[in-house]
Design an enzyme around this catalytic site. Structure first.
Site, PDB file in Angstrom:
ATOM      1  N   SER A  45       0.837  -1.199   0.000  1.00  0.00           N
ATOM      2  CA  SER A  45       0.000   0.000   0.000  1.00  0.00           C
ATOM      3  C   SER A  45       0.873   1.251   0.000  1.00  0.00           C
ATOM      4  O   SER A  45       2.090   1.177   0.217  1.00  0.00           O
ATOM      5  CB  SER A  45      -0.931   0.023   1.222  1.00  0.00           C
ATOM      6  OG  SER A  45      -0.167   0.085   2.419  1.00  0.00           O
ATOM      7  N   LEU A  68       3.139   4.538  -0.355  1.00  0.00           N
ATOM      8  CA  LEU A  68       4.370   4.850  -1.081  1.00  0.00           C
ATOM      9  C   LEU A  68       5.133   3.589  -1.458  1.00  0.00           C
ATOM     10  O   LEU A  68       5.796   3.532  -2.497  1.00  0.00           O
ATOM     11  CB  LEU A  68       5.254   5.771  -0.235  1.00  0.00           C
ATOM     12  CG  LEU A  68       4.635   7.112   0.167  1.00  0.00           C
ATOM     13  CD1 LEU A  68       5.646   7.954   0.943  1.00  0.00           C
ATOM     14  CD2 LEU A  68       4.116   7.881  -1.043  1.00  0.00           C
ATOM     15  N   ASP A  81       4.942  -7.333   3.620  1.00  0.00           N
ATOM     16  CA  ASP A  81       3.881  -6.552   4.238  1.00  0.00           C
ATOM     17  C   ASP A  81       3.085  -7.450   5.180  1.00  0.00           C
ATOM     18  O   ASP A  81       3.094  -8.678   5.047  1.00  0.00           O
ATOM     19  CB  ASP A  81       2.953  -5.960   3.165  1.00  0.00           C
ATOM     20  CG  ASP A  81       2.250  -4.684   3.619  1.00  0.00           C
ATOM     21  OD1 ASP A  81       2.590  -3.605   3.134  1.00  0.00           O
ATOM     22  OD2 ASP A  81       1.352  -4.796   4.484  1.00  0.00           O
ATOM     23  N   TYR A 121       7.829   9.565  16.292  1.00  0.00           N
ATOM     24  CA  TYR A 121       7.929   9.507  14.836  1.00  0.00           C
ATOM     25  C   TYR A 121       9.143  10.290  14.344  1.00  0.00           C
ATOM     26  O   TYR A 121       9.933   9.803  13.524  1.00  0.00           O
ATOM     27  CB  TYR A 121       6.651  10.053  14.215  1.00  0.00           C
ATOM     28  CG  TYR A 121       6.612   9.953  12.709  1.00  0.00           C
ATOM     29  CD1 TYR A 121       6.382   8.728  12.095  1.00  0.00           C
ATOM     30  CD2 TYR A 121       6.788  11.079  11.910  1.00  0.00           C
ATOM     31  CE1 TYR A 121       6.342   8.632  10.710  1.00  0.00           C
ATOM     32  CE2 TYR A 121       6.748  10.991  10.527  1.00  0.00           C
ATOM     33  CZ  TYR A 121       6.524   9.769   9.924  1.00  0.00           C
ATOM     34  OH  TYR A 121       6.498   9.674   8.558  1.00  0.00           O
ATOM     35  N   LYS A 164      12.450   8.893  12.326  1.00  0.00           N
ATOM     36  CA  LYS A 164      12.803   9.371  10.992  1.00  0.00           C
ATOM     37  C   LYS A 164      14.094  10.188  11.000  1.00  0.00           C
ATOM     38  O   LYS A 164      14.828  10.213  10.006  1.00  0.00           O
ATOM     39  CB  LYS A 164      11.641  10.192  10.414  1.00  0.00           C
ATOM     40  CG  LYS A 164      10.386   9.366  10.160  1.00  0.00           C
ATOM     41  CD  LYS A 164      10.662   8.185   9.244  1.00  0.00           C
ATOM     42  CE  LYS A 164       9.405   7.415   8.890  1.00  0.00           C
ATOM     43  NZ  LYS A 164       9.679   6.283   7.960  1.00  0.00           N
ATOM     44  N   SER A 208      11.600  11.441   6.614  1.00  0.00           N
ATOM     45  CA  SER A 208      10.397  12.273   6.603  1.00  0.00           C
ATOM     46  C   SER A 208      10.787  13.719   6.852  1.00  0.00           C
ATOM     47  O   SER A 208      11.845  14.004   7.443  1.00  0.00           O
ATOM     48  CB  SER A 208       9.428  11.806   7.699  1.00  0.00           C
ATOM     49  OG  SER A 208       8.405  12.752   7.923  1.00  0.00           O
TER      50      SER A 208
END
Length: 262
Positions: free
Chosen positions: A15, A17, A36, A167, A171, A154
């Protein structure tokens, strides 16, 4: 690195990107190992794309599951005689929360572990298990290149929002280890790059409320829209094909810089 007739491992490839990247590399003649947790989506994608794609169900936060998947995909490369050419760990999650909430209570540790185990430890685990098979892949001319790693960072690694502490930490770590990986793996002819997308349409951003989405769109420079999966996938392809890209994190954000308050 030529994509055709090489195998690329893409976690989170069922799913978002990751899926966009699966489709792009497959269109260039690559063999794709999709990793996945969503077996329904993964098997459906593999069936649609045909024999150059194979799905492996995996929980990227579970070392045993990762080891089993890597063992199986390596066996597949031997069956197809298409050696490993790259790893793109695109599986990722977000779990918003400040370390201390409005009631002065600390965030549950398992909330932090959930993000870090998938976004960071799972990435390192997948890489360490794939690398022995990448370092022994046949080198290509003219530089003796054996493979490419493309990590997913990110914009939060640069200007994370309130509540993104776990997060942003995960990243930011991805961004920081890109150059280290490039240096560690140079002797084997393996390059390492990372991409730092901002607000892209994905499964993660689809969970945002309409209010949050509209607030984010106000800070876009140009273009005035979220990024699209194929745009990310083309950047992955460029990182693979351009031999001089190594040890760097590329911001893919349309000049967007997130403010401290929306």
């Amino acid at each position: 690195m030529q994509i055709k007739d090489r195998t690329f491992v893409i976690s989170g490839g069922a799913s978002g990107l990751g899926l966009a990247t699966v489709r792009e590399l497959h269109s260039q003649g690559g063999y794709i190992a999709i990793l996945d947790l969503n077996a329904e989506n993964g098997n459906q994608v593999a069936a649609q794309l045909g024999p150059r794609t194979k799905f492996f169900e995996v929980d990227i936060s579970d070392p045993t599951s990762v080891a089993t998947a890597v063992s199986s995909l390596v066996a597949w490369t031997r069956q197809t005689a298409k050696p490993l050419g790259g790893v793109i760990p695109a599986a990722g999650v977000g779990f918003p929360g400040k370390l201390i909430d409005r009631n002065n209570e600390p965030i549950p540790l398992d909330h932090l572990d959930f993000v870090l185990n998938i976004n960071l430890r799972g990435v390192l685990d997948l890489l360490r298990l794939c690398l022995p098979h990448l370092t022994t892949a046949p080198p290509t001319e003219p530089d003796g290149e054996r493979g490419v790693i493309v990590l997913v960072s990110s914009s939060a690694a640069y200007d994370g929002q309130p509540g993104q502490v776990a997060y942003a930490a995960s990243k930011g770590a991805i961004r920081s280890m890109t150059l280290v990986l490039a240096r560690d793996l140079a002797q084997y002819g393996i390059r390492a790059m990372s991409i730092a997308p901002s607000y892209f349409e994905s499964g993660m951003t689809a969970q945002m409320s309409e209010k949050v989405r509209k607030s984010l769109e106000k800070v876009f420079e140009f273009p005035k829209r979220p990024g699209q999966g194929p745009e990310f996938a083309r950047m992955v392809r460029h990182c693979i094909e351009n031999g001089m890209l190594n040890g760097e994190c590329i911001r893919l954000d349309g000049a967007t810089r997130m403010p401290s308050r929306m």
